[in-house]
Design an enzyme around this catalytic site. Structure first.
Site, short mmCIF file in Angstrom:
data_model
loop_
_atom_site.label_atom_id
_atom_site.label_comp_id
_atom_site.label_asym_id
_atom_site.label_seq_id
_atom_site.Cartn_x
_atom_site.Cartn_y
_atom_site.Cartn_z
CE LYS A 85 -4.05 -2.09 2.20
NZ LYS A 85 -4.97 -2.08 3.36
CE LYS A 92 -7.52 -10.56 -1.86
NZ LYS A 92 -7.68 -10.51 -0.39
CE LYS A 112 -14.78 -3.80 1.10
NZ LYS A 112 -14.55 -3.65 2.53
#
Length: 327
Positions: free
Chosen positions: A111, A192, A195
């Site tokens: 991140k 994945k 979101k």
């Protein structure tokens, strides 16, 4: 009964991977364990947030959790910031963790390389996550593979604290669901579902309409062959569809593959299974969204219940390190 704790951040939108990989299991676990589930809004603050959107998404996430089957009369559902003991214990955990340990955390490396502004909280939030877990004498933490490192750090911090200051914390263990733990992007089955991107064609949102679900699965990436088998390395797209179908129908991916010889019927059945799985959730969510005051009431009830345990644990930890109790 074992005690289970898990949390989810109110950022982005809940997708099928969240539902089949975690939330379905949460609903099951509440009946076999003393279960605590937390909307971890403080973790969302590690990167800049729009205040109004954070408030809205926190409430919306709580409503989705309730809609998926969490029963506030059975489990403890609350918002992290409503229980101030989380931040109180986080400081003790920061003082127990080593700089090198935090610097090695994979998610921080990932991140921090993508963010223009890297906050101190992004570096130290694993200590807050450890506090989240340890506050409740947690036995089990249901997680995906990407969170394994955080639970291992939590175990290390609990053992180090107990060694230095005497028995204080229960040392938790990570648990992993047998199927559906890794629901991948329909367009890139090596990654994945996300979101953060509402419009991503490879991500099925829990609140997507049936036609949208059908369209996304119909367009899912497969391969040039026609054999239907579960083989993540050789056939990641097909394996992802089998994981989705299996998790949506309570079967393993291998069991879900039986009887299929073409991709078309597999996609059609996977879409139908997902639509059927989402339909009652979406109906319940609509009821809750129409009455936000009731959700607020249920969250306040959960926070009060959580604080009964959290306050005792924090007081025990503070006494162990030598802090003078108030009053």
């Amino acid at each position: 009964m074992p005690r289970v704790f898990s949390g989810i951040k109110p950022t982005g939108n809940v997708h099928l991977g969240n539902l089949l990989g975690a939330l379905v299991r949460w609903a099951d676990d509440q009946h076999r364990a003393d279960s605590l589930y937390c909307v971890v809004d403080l973790h969302a603050l590690t990167v800049p947030q729009d205040p109004a959107e954070l408030r809205d998404s926190t409430l919306r996430l709580a409503q989705i959790l309730l809609a998926t089957g969490l029963d506030p009369d059975v489990c403890t559902l609350f918002v992290q910031s409503h229980v101030p003991e989380h931040t109180g214990l986080a400081w003790l955990m920061e003082c127990t963790a080593g700089f090198g340990e935090l610097n090695r955390m994979t998610q921080f490396k990932d991140k921090s390389g993508k963010e223009g502004f890297v906050s101190g909280g992004l570096f130290t939030y694993p200590a807050l996550m450890a506090a989240d877990i340890l506050l409740y004498d947690t036995d089990e933490v249901p997680v995906g593979d990407d969170q394994r490192q955080h639970v291992e750090l939590t175990r290390d911090l609990a053992e180090r604290f107990n060694s230095r200051h005497g028995p204080t914390f229960t040392v938790p263990r990570a648990t992993f669901p047998p199927a559906g733990a890794r629901i991948m992007d329909l367009q890139d089955p090596t990654a994945k579902m996300s979101k953060s991107d509402d419009a991503a064609p490879g991500t099925i949102l829990v609140l997507d309409e049936p036609k949208v679900v059908e369209r996304k699965i119909k367009r899912a990436v497969t391969d040039a062959e026609s054999e239907v088998r579960f083989d993540v390395a050789a056939k990641p797209g097909v394996s992802n569809l089998l994981s989705i179908l299996g998790a949506a129908t309570g079967r393993s991916p291998e069991e879900a593959a039986a009887g299929y010889t073409q991709y078309g019927p597999l996609k059609a059945d996977a879409a139908a299974a997902v639509v059927a799985r989402l339909e009652p959730i979406q109906a319940r969510y609509a009821e809750l969204a129409a009455d936000p005051a009731e959700t607020t009431r249920l969250l306040a009830k959960g926070a009060e219940k959580a604080r009964a345990t959290a306050s005792a644990t924090l007081a025990r930890a503070q006494a162990a390190v030598g802090l003078v109790p108030p009053g």
